[in-house]
Design an enzyme around this catalytic site. Structure first.
Site, PDB file in Angstrom:
ATOM      1  N   HIS A 112      72.518 -56.645  98.842  1.00  0.00           N
ATOM      2  CA  HIS A 112      73.564 -55.818  99.462  1.00  0.00           C
ATOM      3  C   HIS A 112      73.574 -56.035 100.966  1.00  0.00           C
ATOM      4  O   HIS A 112      72.534 -56.189 101.599  1.00  0.00           O
ATOM      5  CB  HIS A 112      73.408 -54.336  99.108  1.00  0.00           C
ATOM      6  CG  HIS A 112      72.166 -53.676  99.618  1.00  0.00           C
ATOM      7  ND1 HIS A 112      72.095 -53.084 100.870  1.00  0.00           N
ATOM      8  CD2 HIS A 112      70.953 -53.479  99.060  1.00  0.00           C
ATOM      9  CE1 HIS A 112      70.889 -52.560 101.036  1.00  0.00           C
ATOM     10  NE2 HIS A 112      70.175 -52.796  99.959  1.00  0.00           N
ATOM     11  N   ASP A 141      66.222 -54.510 104.733  1.00  0.00           N
ATOM     12  CA  ASP A 141      66.986 -53.790 103.704  1.00  0.00           C
ATOM     13  C   ASP A 141      68.465 -53.892 103.997  1.00  0.00           C
ATOM     14  O   ASP A 141      69.050 -52.976 104.525  1.00  0.00           O
ATOM     15  CB  ASP A 141      66.528 -52.331 103.684  1.00  0.00           C
ATOM     16  CG  ASP A 141      67.059 -51.557 102.494  1.00  0.00           C
ATOM     17  OD1 ASP A 141      67.600 -52.183 101.563  1.00  0.00           O
ATOM     18  OD2 ASP A 141      66.964 -50.313 102.512  1.00  0.00           O
ATOM     19  N   GLU A 175      75.530 -50.248  98.116  1.00  0.00           N
ATOM     20  CA  GLU A 175      74.267 -49.945  97.432  1.00  0.00           C
ATOM     21  C   GLU A 175      73.570 -48.728  98.008  1.00  0.00           C
ATOM     22  O   GLU A 175      72.950 -47.947  97.276  1.00  0.00           O
ATOM     23  CB  GLU A 175      73.349 -51.170  97.503  1.00  0.00           C
ATOM     24  CG  GLU A 175      72.109 -51.076  96.627  1.00  0.00           C
ATOM     25  CD  GLU A 175      70.919 -50.386  97.298  1.00  0.00           C
ATOM     26  OE1 GLU A 175      69.931 -50.090  96.601  1.00  0.00           O
ATOM     27  OE2 GLU A 175      70.982 -50.148  98.522  1.00  0.00           O
ATOM     28  N   GLU A 176      73.640 -48.549  99.322  1.00  0.00           N
ATOM     29  CA  GLU A 176      72.903 -47.454  99.949  1.00  0.00           C
ATOM     30  C   GLU A 176      73.437 -46.077  99.557  1.00  0.00           C
ATOM     31  O   GLU A 176      72.802 -45.063  99.830  1.00  0.00           O
ATOM     32  CB  GLU A 176      72.915 -47.608 101.471  1.00  0.00           C
ATOM     33  CG  GLU A 176      72.150 -48.818 101.997  1.00  0.00           C
ATOM     34  CD  GLU A 176      70.647 -48.727 101.793  1.00  0.00           C
ATOM     35  OE1 GLU A 176      70.181 -47.734 101.203  1.00  0.00           O
ATOM     36  OE2 GLU A 176      69.932 -49.657 102.201  1.00  0.00           O
ATOM     37  N   GLU A 200      65.931 -57.173  97.169  1.00  0.00           N
ATOM     38  CA  GLU A 200      65.372 -56.117  98.004  1.00  0.00           C
ATOM     39  C   GLU A 200      64.053 -56.618  98.603  1.00  0.00           C
ATOM     40  O   GLU A 200      63.405 -57.517  98.056  1.00  0.00           O
ATOM     41  CB  GLU A 200      65.109 -54.863  97.170  1.00  0.00           C
ATOM     42  CG  GLU A 200      66.352 -54.110  96.743  1.00  0.00           C
ATOM     43  CD  GLU A 200      66.918 -53.220  97.845  1.00  0.00           C
ATOM     44  OE1 GLU A 200      66.301 -53.140  98.936  1.00  0.00           O
ATOM     45  OE2 GLU A 200      67.976 -52.611  97.611  1.00  0.00           O
ATOM     46  N   HIS A 383      65.119 -47.945 106.723  1.00  0.00           N
ATOM     47  CA  HIS A 383      65.953 -46.768 107.032  1.00  0.00           C
ATOM     48  C   HIS A 383      65.492 -46.073 108.303  1.00  0.00           C
ATOM     49  O   HIS A 383      65.730 -44.879 108.486  1.00  0.00           O
ATOM     50  CB  HIS A 383      65.984 -45.766 105.871  1.00  0.00           C
ATOM     51  CG  HIS A 383      66.652 -46.279 104.638  1.00  0.00           C
ATOM     52  ND1 HIS A 383      67.055 -45.448 103.604  1.00  0.00           N
ATOM     53  CD2 HIS A 383      66.994 -47.536 104.252  1.00  0.00           C
ATOM     54  CE1 HIS A 383      67.617 -46.181 102.649  1.00  0.00           C
ATOM     55  NE2 HIS A 383      67.581 -47.458 103.021  1.00  0.00           N
TER      56      HIS A 383
END
Length: 418
Positions: A112, A141, A175-176, A200, A383
């Site tokens: 993603h 990510d 995706e998130e 990932e 994140h």
């Protein structure tokens, strides 16, 4: 049966099992390793370019800019490309790149391009690297995985490998938030595949992801009655106070650990500081190892909603689904065995683990398609402002992905009953 016959039968069974077991080591492929080493400077340069493009989930223009960088590169490698419109408004198109071969295996790679970071983040803290790590929003990510997937395809082209039926590379843009713009597309591509490889990031120190928690978000929404906070507060029905009462009653689940967790992540109430709040809402993010644990949380929240502490308020519970769990299963373990044997050819050991982050691999496994996750570069701090990848893993992980595709192209796994 005599003891001699029994021992002989046991030996036959053991030898048969050994013959079908993954080899301890797949010898190093010098051509593929040389291609992976040669790709490293350009690989990191492309990663820098993508990290410096903001593409948070819902940033349609940012995602378009990132895909504009990638599409010509796929086409130069002989892949066809299709931009598939998102299935939900507010999300960018998804990219499906395909290439046909001459063999058996149908391989689906998924990565993603969306991140959790808002516009302006890349300008504030752009890509940077030191002697050991590279940093930046989405570097691990999952832009590191996106770039790795592209260069794995480049390596296959360089060494002339075509012993696969088809390789499909899906780069999705939501995706998130649980892939709301891609669910039907993922289901279609999974149905056409023999195996799914997810890019990932790997977990430290150097692990594949063989299990993941499922995720869902439950929204608690309270309707009260507005009133002037100074003149007639008694005429109001405070939705914020009722929301707090509901959250107190819901605070019965673990906040951390490898099992079920439920955490308050969002709260909102009121419109002005002199009005009793008419509306209030909260989001509780739930992660589970077992599907049935979702029901435990939902039943609790709905039962709580039937009783209010503030008279004349109403409580609604709304589910925003995301991903099911990726459970430990023999099909994933068999793929991890193959990956470990390839890695061993480099003199390296790769571990296995899992985490609370959900991904598309769970959708593949839920459909009975063998799936292996965490194949991107190893990283951490996801994140957050501290997000990074370990530079020492970039080339070995690229080699691993290219060789794993070659192995699965020649010998695809069978589907399984989840």
């Amino acid at each position: 049966m005599s003891r001699r016959i029994a021992l002989g039968a046991a030996l036959v069974v053991a030898l048969a099992a050994q013959a079908h077991a993954a080899p301890a080591t797949v010898p190093k492929d010098d051509r593929v390793w040389a291609a992976a080493e040669k790709a490293r400077p350009d690989q990191l340069k492309l990663l820098e370019q993508l990290v410096n493009i903001d593409s948070g989930t819902g940033d349609v223009e940012g995602a378009r800019r990132a895909l504009d960088v990638l599409v010509p590169r796929f086409r130069a490698l002989g892949l066809t490309t299709e931009l598939v419109p998102a299935e939900q408004p507010g999300h960018a198109d998804n990219l499906v790149a395909r290439i046909a071969g001459l063999g058996r295996g149908r391989i689906l790679m998924i990565a993603h391009i969306d991140t959790v970071f808002g516009p302006g983040t890349a300008a504030k803290r752009p890509f940077r690297a030191d002697a050991t790590r590279a940093y930046g929003p989405g570097v691990g990510d999952e832009k590191g995985g996106v770039v790795e997937g592209l260069y794995a395809l480049q390596i296959l082209r360089e060494v002339g490998f075509t012993d696969f039926k088809e390789i499909v590379f899906l780069i999705e843009t939501s995706e998130e938030r649980g892939s709301p713009g891609t669910r039907a597309l993922i289901a279609k591509l999974v149905a056409e595949a023999d195996v799914e490889l997810n890019l990932e990031p790997g977990d430290a120190p150097d692990k594949l992801t063989v299990w993941r928690k499922g995720s869902a978000t439950y929204h608690i929404e309270v309707k009260g009655r507005a009133a002037h906070a100074g003149v007639a507060p008694q005429e109001g029905r405070n939705a914020a106070v009722e929301l707090i009462n509901q959250l107190k009653k819901a605070d019965v689940f673990p906040k951390s650990g490898e099992g079920l967790t439920a955490n308050l992540t969002l709260m909102q109430a009121g419109a002005r500081n002199n009005i009793i709040p008419e509306d209030a809402s909260a989001a509780i993010n739930v992660r589970v190892r077992k599907k049935e644990d979702f029901a435990k949380v939902e039943q609790t929240l709905r039962r709580n909603a039937q009783t209010t502490s503030v008279p004349d308020t109403k409580v609604n519970v709304r589910l925003e689904p995301s991903f099911p769990p990726l459970p430990n299963n023999p099909a994933t373990e068999a793929l991890a065995d193959r990956a470990a044997a390839i890695y061993a050819g480099l003199g390296l050991q790769i571990g296995r683990g899992g985490n609370g982050g959900a991904s598309e691999s769970a959708l593949a496994a839920d459909a009975g398609v063998p799936a292996l996750d965490g194949l991107g570069p190893v990283g951490g701090g996801f994140h957050s402002e501290a997000e990074y990848i370990e530079l020492k893993t970039v080339t070995p992980r690229l080699y691993l992905l290219a060789k794993l595709i070659m192995d699965l192209g020649r010998d695809p796994p069978a589907r399984f009953k989840p």
